[in-house]
Design an enzyme around this catalytic site. Structure first.
Site, short mmCIF file in Angstrom:
data_model
loop_
_atom_site.label_atom_id
_atom_site.label_comp_id
_atom_site.label_asym_id
_atom_site.label_seq_id
_atom_site.Cartn_x
_atom_site.Cartn_y
_atom_site.Cartn_z
N ARG A 224 0.85 -1.19 0.00
CA ARG A 224 0.00 0.00 0.00
C ARG A 224 0.89 1.25 0.00
NH1 ARG A 224 -3.42 -2.77 -1.59
NH2 ARG A 224 -5.45 -3.26 -0.67
N HIS A 272 -1.15 0.27 -9.72
CA HIS A 272 -1.82 -0.67 -8.79
C HIS A 272 -2.40 -1.87 -9.54
CE1 HIS A 272 -3.93 -1.02 -4.63
NE2 HIS A 272 -3.80 -2.22 -5.19
P1 NDP Z 1 -1.48 -11.59 5.01
O1 NDP Z 1 -2.35 -11.10 6.11
O2 NDP Z 1 -1.63 -13.02 4.60
O3 NDP Z 1 0.05 -11.38 5.39
C1 NDP Z 1 0.47 -10.24 6.03
C2 NDP Z 1 1.88 -10.46 6.59
O4 NDP Z 1 2.32 -9.24 7.17
C3 NDP Z 1 1.91 -11.52 7.70
O5 NDP Z 1 3.08 -12.28 7.61
C4 NDP Z 1 1.94 -10.67 8.97
O6 NDP Z 1 2.57 -11.26 10.09
C5 NDP Z 1 2.77 -9.49 8.49
N1 NDP Z 1 2.55 -8.33 9.35
C6 NDP Z 1 1.40 -7.67 9.60
N2 NDP Z 1 1.60 -6.67 10.48
C7 NDP Z 1 2.91 -6.70 10.80
C8 NDP Z 1 3.73 -5.95 11.66
N3 NDP Z 1 3.24 -4.95 12.39
N4 NDP Z 1 5.04 -6.27 11.74
C9 NDP Z 1 5.55 -7.29 11.02
N5 NDP Z 1 4.82 -8.06 10.18
C10 NDP Z 1 3.51 -7.76 10.06
O7 NDP Z 1 -1.73 -10.63 3.77
P2 NDP Z 1 -1.54 -10.95 2.22
O8 NDP Z 1 -0.22 -11.59 2.03
O9 NDP Z 1 -2.72 -11.67 1.70
O10 NDP Z 1 -1.58 -9.47 1.59
C11 NDP Z 1 -0.66 -8.48 1.98
C12 NDP Z 1 -1.05 -7.13 1.40
O11 NDP Z 1 -0.74 -7.07 0.03
C13 NDP Z 1 -2.53 -6.78 1.45
O12 NDP Z 1 -2.91 -6.34 2.73
C14 NDP Z 1 -2.64 -5.69 0.40
O13 NDP Z 1 -2.47 -4.43 1.00
C15 NDP Z 1 -1.47 -5.97 -0.53
N6 NDP Z 1 -1.93 -6.34 -1.88
C16 NDP Z 1 -1.57 -5.55 -2.94
C17 NDP Z 1 -1.96 -5.89 -4.22
C18 NDP Z 1 -1.53 -5.09 -5.40
O14 NDP Z 1 -1.99 -5.32 -6.52
N7 NDP Z 1 -0.63 -4.15 -5.26
C19 NDP Z 1 -2.77 -7.07 -4.49
C20 NDP Z 1 -3.08 -7.85 -3.31
C21 NDP Z 1 -2.67 -7.47 -2.05
P3 NDP Z 1 1.95 -12.57 10.80
O15 NDP Z 1 2.23 -13.70 9.81
O16 NDP Z 1 2.73 -12.69 12.04
O17 NDP Z 1 0.50 -12.31 10.97
C1 OXD Z 2 -5.80 -6.12 -2.97
C2 OXD Z 2 -5.33 -5.21 -3.99
O1 OXD Z 2 -5.68 -5.79 -1.78
O2 OXD Z 2 -5.66 -5.42 -5.19
O3 OXD Z 2 -6.29 -7.21 -3.32
O4 OXD Z 2 -4.61 -4.26 -3.71
#
Ligand code: NDP
Ligand code: OXD
Length: 309
Positions: A224, A272
């Protein structure tokens, strides 16, 4: 009981059609057509207008069309006790890996530079780097991050991850918490941000944290825009602290026309599109949750409101 689809990007008809193609009798409406507000129990949303959820008195679930849910928490008028779900989808994860692997390989082989050189008919070979020269650090070792880790390992990269909680038996070393962050960054020559945007992760890509990377490291932000302190990036690149960045997400989207990132030669921009929810792939899990609501069964892919992801 019925479903309303709320988004503002011109894709309402496409999504409604995808639902009805797979489930012809589903009571699904889009927000711009007349619909029975009292019957709506599930709102499926993507960057919905603030306040648009308040008109559904019987809402039981707010489902994100995508993996991220930050925009739902950003709506102060969202009904607080309603469950929030998100998308977890193998196609979404595979698409993200393809984007990031493509961006990394392009960086290793100076592809952006050659695109610029081509504009001026310049033939100027440059030194390139190899997969074996790099350690990719995945900030956010979750669903997308761990899928990416596997793709990177498959083609010979060294990779490490960082998460909030400790992890065991993972394919890569995963550092965790504030205590693990410095060691994680110190080892990382290509940093990929795949964190959810929460109070804890906002602005995490800033001058201080990015300066913990080895000099000349490269940044890829596909999570993001709010993760990056945008004013810090260009000075870090111009001073050589970072060698460049590939950015798919921005604090303000679309990126304003006069934003300095557009014209910086070492910043690559995409609008994006790193990974976009595919209706054919995602509709079944959204409908599965609608059926679970009807049957009062536990929902899939629930978001923890305390953690914010
Ligand atoms: P998940 O919830 O599966 O994974 C998030 C990871 O971040 C986990 O490993 C989590 O730790 C870690 N995390 C969260 N908070 C913290 C913190 N404070 N400190 C350290 N680590 C942290 O999410 P996804 O993998 O499914 O998606 C991630 C993001 O990707 C989405 O939220 C979205 O914003 C972005 N995205 C962007 C897209 C694009 O087209 N640009 C498309 C899809 C998604 P833990 O394992 O310990 O919970
Ligand atoms: C998502 C994205 O969060 O597209 O899936 O950014």
């Amino acid at each position: 009981m019925a479903i309303v689809l709320i988004r503002q990007d011109g894709k309402l008809d496409l999504w409604k059609k995808a639902f009805l193609q797979q489930y012809p009798y589903l009571p699904v409406f889009h927000c711009k057509e007349s619909h029975p507000v009292e019957e709506i129990t599930m709102a499926i949303v993507w960057k919905h207008p603030e306040g648009s959820l308040t008109k559904y008195p019987n809402l039981k679930c707010i489902a994100s069309f995508g993996a991220g849910v930050d925009f739902i928490f950003d709506d102060p008028s969202r009904p607080e006790k309603v469950a929030i779900t998100r998308v977890i989808d193998t196609a979404l994860a595979a698409d993200m890996s393809e984007y990031v692997v493509g961006a990394i390989l392009g960086y290793l082989k100076n592809m952006d530079l050659y695109c610029q050189e081509q504009q001026q008919n310049n033939w100027r070979p440059q030194a390139y780097s190899r997969i074996s020269d790099h350690t990719v650090g995945i900030m956010g070792a979750g669903t997308l991050g761990m899928t990416l880790a596997q793709s990177l390992l498959n083609i010979g990269f060294k990779a490490v991850g960082w998460s909030r909680r400790p992890k065991e038996n993972t394919s890569i070393k995963v550092y965790d918490g504030a205590a693990g962050r410095t060691d994680f960054l110190n080892r990382t020559t290509i940093l990929v941000c795949l964190l959810p945007l929460t109070d804890a992760t906002k602005g995490i890509l800033n001058r201080e944290t990015l300066s913990l990377l080895p000099a000349g490291a490269y940044l890829i932000n596909v999570a993001r825009g709010g993760h990056l302190v945008e004013d810090d990036l260009i000075p870090l690149i111009d001073s050589g602290r970072l060698s460049g960045a590939c950015l798919d997400v921005f604090q303000k989207e679309p990126l304003p026309k006069d934003h300095p990132f557009w014209t910086h030669p070492k910043i690559k921009i995409t609008p994006h599109v790193a990974s976009v929810s595919d209706p054919a792939s995602v509709v079944p899990q959204l409908v599965e949750n609608y059926k679970r609501l009807i049957n009062k069964e536990p929902l899939l892919h629930l978001v923890d409101p305390e953690r914010g992801y």
